[in-house]
Design a protein around this motif. Structure first.
Motif, PDB file in Angstrom:
ATOM      1  N   ALA A  88      -8.576  43.434  26.102  1.00  0.00           N
ATOM      2  CA  ALA A  88      -9.690  44.303  25.709  1.00  0.00           C
ATOM      3  C   ALA A  88      -9.274  45.263  24.597  1.00  0.00           C
ATOM      4  N   GLU A  89     -10.294  45.845  23.953  1.00  0.00           N
ATOM      5  CA  GLU A  89     -10.061  46.917  22.978  1.00  0.00           C
ATOM      6  C   GLU A  89     -10.459  48.230  23.642  1.00  0.00           C
ATOM      7  N   VAL A  90      -9.655  49.260  23.426  1.00  0.00           N
ATOM      8  CA  VAL A  90      -9.802  50.468  24.239  1.00  0.00           C
ATOM      9  C   VAL A  90      -9.851  51.735  23.387  1.00  0.00           C
ATOM     10  N   ILE A  91     -10.772  52.630  23.751  1.00  0.00           N
ATOM     11  CA  ILE A  91     -10.712  54.005  23.248  1.00  0.00           C
ATOM     12  C   ILE A  91     -10.215  54.878  24.399  1.00  0.00           C
ATOM     13  N   LEU A  92      -9.089  55.574  24.135  1.00  0.00           N
ATOM     14  CA  LEU A  92      -8.554  56.538  25.096  1.00  0.00           C
ATOM     15  C   LEU A  92      -9.139  57.908  24.787  1.00  0.00           C
ATOM     16  N   SER A  93      -9.247  58.749  25.815  1.00  0.00           N
ATOM     17  CA  SER A  93      -9.659  60.126  25.561  1.00  0.00           C
ATOM     18  C   SER A  93      -9.093  61.059  26.623  1.00  0.00           C
ATOM     19  N   SER A  94      -8.738  62.243  26.214  1.00  0.00           N
ATOM     20  CA  SER A  94      -8.378  63.360  27.106  1.00  0.00           C
ATOM     21  C   SER A  94      -8.198  64.558  26.183  1.00  0.00           C
ATOM     22  N   ARG A  95      -7.708  65.695  26.680  1.00  0.00           N
ATOM     23  CA  ARG A  95      -7.749  66.901  25.842  1.00  0.00           C
ATOM     24  C   ARG A  95      -6.628  66.971  24.816  1.00  0.00           C
ATOM     25  N   ASN A  96      -5.421  66.613  25.213  1.00  0.00           N
ATOM     26  CA  ASN A  96      -4.252  66.850  24.361  1.00  0.00           C
ATOM     27  C   ASN A  96      -4.035  65.692  23.372  1.00  0.00           C
ATOM     28  N   ALA A  97      -4.251  65.987  22.072  1.00  0.00           N
ATOM     29  CA  ALA A  97      -4.202  64.935  21.046  1.00  0.00           C
ATOM     30  C   ALA A  97      -2.806  64.318  20.930  1.00  0.00           C
ATOM     31  N   ASP A  98      -1.762  65.144  21.097  1.00  0.00           N
ATOM     32  CA  ASP A  98      -0.398  64.610  20.958  1.00  0.00           C
ATOM     33  C   ASP A  98      -0.093  63.589  22.060  1.00  0.00           C
ATOM     34  N   HIS A  99      -0.517  63.936  23.289  1.00  0.00           N
ATOM     35  CA  HIS A  99      -0.289  62.992  24.402  1.00  0.00           C
ATOM     36  C   HIS A  99      -1.074  61.691  24.194  1.00  0.00           C
ATOM     37  N   LEU A 100      -2.288  61.854  23.682  1.00  0.00           N
ATOM     38  CA  LEU A 100      -3.122  60.663  23.437  1.00  0.00           C
ATOM     39  C   LEU A 100      -2.473  59.745  22.403  1.00  0.00           C
ATOM     40  N   LYS A 101      -1.946  60.382  21.341  1.00  0.00           N
ATOM     41  CA  LYS A 101      -1.323  59.616  20.258  1.00  0.00           C
ATOM     42  C   LYS A 101      -0.143  58.814  20.820  1.00  0.00           C
ATOM     43  N   GLU A 102       0.684  59.511  21.620  1.00  0.00           N
ATOM     44  CA  GLU A 102       1.856  58.853  22.236  1.00  0.00           C
ATOM     45  C   GLU A 102       1.436  57.657  23.094  1.00  0.00           C
ATOM     46  N   THR A 103       0.403  57.880  23.921  1.00  0.00           N
ATOM     47  CA  THR A 103      -0.054  56.807  24.817  1.00  0.00           C
ATOM     48  C   THR A 103      -0.631  55.649  24.010  1.00  0.00           C
ATOM     49  N   ALA A 104      -1.405  55.970  22.980  1.00  0.00           N
ATOM     50  CA  ALA A 104      -1.991  54.915  22.146  1.00  0.00           C
ATOM     51  C   ALA A 104      -0.878  54.098  21.483  1.00  0.00           C
ATOM     52  N   GLU A 105       0.157  54.790  20.983  1.00  0.00           N
ATOM     53  CA  GLU A 105       1.265  54.064  20.334  1.00  0.00           C
ATOM     54  C   GLU A 105       1.967  53.150  21.342  1.00  0.00           C
ATOM     55  N   GLU A 106       2.167  53.677  22.550  1.00  0.00           N
ATOM     56  CA  GLU A 106       2.829  52.869  23.597  1.00  0.00           C
ATOM     57  C   GLU A 106       1.992  51.621  23.925  1.00  0.00           C
ATOM     58  N   LEU A 107       0.688  51.804  24.084  1.00  0.00           N
ATOM     59  CA  LEU A 107      -0.147  50.653  24.473  1.00  0.00           C
ATOM     60  C   LEU A 107      -0.341  49.664  23.318  1.00  0.00           C
ATOM     61  N   ASN A 108      -0.288  50.188  22.094  1.00  0.00           N
ATOM     62  CA  ASN A 108      -0.417  49.280  20.955  1.00  0.00           C
ATOM     63  C   ASN A 108       0.803  48.369  20.794  1.00  0.00           C
ATOM     64  N   GLN A 109       1.903  48.719  21.487  1.00  0.00           N
ATOM     65  CA  GLN A 109       3.053  47.792  21.507  1.00  0.00           C
ATOM     66  C   GLN A 109       2.674  46.496  22.241  1.00  0.00           C
ATOM     67  N   LEU A 110       1.736  46.616  23.179  1.00  0.00           N
ATOM     68  CA  LEU A 110       1.334  45.443  23.965  1.00  0.00           C
ATOM     69  C   LEU A 110       0.389  44.543  23.174  1.00  0.00           C
ATOM     70  N   SER A 111      -0.432  45.172  22.349  1.00  0.00           N
ATOM     71  CA  SER A 111      -1.409  44.408  21.569  1.00  0.00           C
ATOM     72  C   SER A 111      -1.789  45.262  20.368  1.00  0.00           C
ATOM     73  N   GLU A 112      -1.361  44.797  19.200  1.00  0.00           N
ATOM     74  CA  GLU A 112      -1.461  45.643  18.007  1.00  0.00           C
ATOM     75  C   GLU A 112      -2.901  46.056  17.702  1.00  0.00           C
ATOM     76  N   GLU A 113      -3.088  47.341  17.483  1.00  0.00           N
ATOM     77  CA  GLU A 113      -4.387  47.911  17.103  1.00  0.00           C
ATOM     78  C   GLU A 113      -5.482  47.703  18.135  1.00  0.00           C
ATOM     79  N   ALA A 114      -5.098  47.447  19.383  1.00  0.00           N
ATOM     80  CA  ALA A 114      -6.113  47.302  20.438  1.00  0.00           C
ATOM     81  C   ALA A 114      -6.620  48.672  20.884  1.00  0.00           C
ATOM     82  N   VAL A 115      -5.810  49.708  20.599  1.00  0.00           N
ATOM     83  CA  VAL A 115      -6.106  51.021  21.182  1.00  0.00           C
ATOM     84  C   VAL A 115      -6.269  52.072  20.099  1.00  0.00           C
TER      85      VAL A 115
END
Ligand SMILES: NC(=O)c1ccc[n+]([C@@H]2O[C@H](COP(=O)([O-])OP(=O)(O)OC[C@H]3O[C@@H](n4cnc5c(N)ncnc54)[C@H](OP(=O)(O)O)[C@@H]3O)[C@@H](O)[C@H]2O)c1
Length: 262
Positions: free
Chosen positions: A32-59
């Motif tokens: 699937a393609e995913v939009i993540l959301s929560s308050r802290n932008a830095d944490h979101l960026k980190e999580t998005a980068e981690e998940l994009n290792q599984l599937s490039e640009e999915a997140v």
């Protein structure tokens, strides 16, 4: 079983860590393609980068405080621009503060209402037109095992999570004609920061060592341990998929047998 989640478009609230992140991870694994959301932008960026290792640009991600209407409106606009339509919405939020009834003022009740119930109402209202564009969808509302058995010292959670159950059951009827299925997931004790924090608070309150608090807590669970976030996420992935085609309005416990109600 192929869940048919490839290229499905999912918006997951409160998803930089914990249960929301685990659901995002599982959906990405399923294609699937995913939009993540929560308050802290830095944490979101980190999580998005981690998940994009599984599937490039999915997140991708968009910061929002779910208790603020303007933030949710901006998140909806971002979702519309990014995806055009939506297949999956996972409603989630931070947990409300713990405490007994007499310790809670009106402001605490108002904040918990906006965080843990009104945010779900608002997001569903915004998501339905986007799901209609894709011919239907799946909504998952994350609640708590407190919908079946109230938890001592969590009066705010015990109260507002039940509102989610009523909402889910009502919308199962109202949204079925639009091919939108909606269900509630009720975690018991899944090992996330939230559960660790509740254990820490209990340890401070009672003077029992933190490891003993956890051991006692795990002993109440028939499966004898806290759940793993991915165990929760796999059930969410099923409910988010087209394979789940005849379950709507349901509340499902994921609790290792903790709640003994029938
Ligand atoms: N884990 C369990 O076993 C369990 C059991 C029963 C109920 N629950 C409930 O399930 C929900 C998720 O729990 P969890 O264990 O995954 O918690 P967690 O590990 O503490 O993660 C909470 C997530 O929510 C985000 N968040 C918190 N407040 C937010 C807000 N106002 N707006 C947007 N995002 C927000 C956090 O990111 P930011 O701080 O950056 O916003 C984080 O990504 C909570 O409501 C919890 O009470 C969990």
């Amino acid at each position: 079983m192929d869940l048919g989640l490839k290229r499905k478009r999912a918006l997951i609230l409160a998803s930089s860590k914990g249960l929301g992140k685990a659901v995002a991870r599982q959906l990405v694994i399923e294609g699937a393609e995913v939009i993540l959301s929560s308050r802290n932008a830095d944490h979101l960026k980190e999580t998005a980068e981690e998940l994009n290792q599984l599937s490039e640009e999915a997140v991708t991600y968009f910061p929002a405080d779910v208790s603020k209407k303007d933030d949710l409106d901006a998140l909806t606009d971002f979702t519309r621009l990014h995806f055009g339509a939506l297949d999956i919405l996972v409603n989630n939020a931070g947990g409300p503060p713990s405490g007994d009834f007499l310790s809670m003022a009106d402001e605490d009740w108002q904040r918990a209402f906006e965080l843990n119930l009104l945010s779900y109402v608002r997001m569903i209202r915004s998501a339905v037109p986007l799901m209609e564009k894709s011919g239907g969808g799946r909504i998952i509302n994350i609640a708590s095992s407190s919908i079946k058995k109230p938890i001592d010292g969590l009066v705010l959670s015990n109260t507002f999570r039940l509102g989610i159950v009523g909402l889910t059951k009502t919308l199962a009827g109202e949204l079925a004609g639009k091919n939108i299925l909606i269900n509630t997931l009720a975690p018991g004790r899944i090992a996330t920061d939230r559960v660790a924090q509740l254990d820490r608070q209990k340890s401070e309150r009672t003077g029992v060592a933190i490891q003993d608090v956890r051991t006692q807590s795990e002993a109440e669970i028939p499966l004898g341990r806290y759940g793993r976030p991915e165990e929760f996420a796999r059930v969410a992935a099923f409910l988010a998929s087209d394979v789940c085609s005849y379950i709507t309005g349901e509340s499902l416990l994921i609790d290792g047998g903790l709640v003994r109600s029938i």
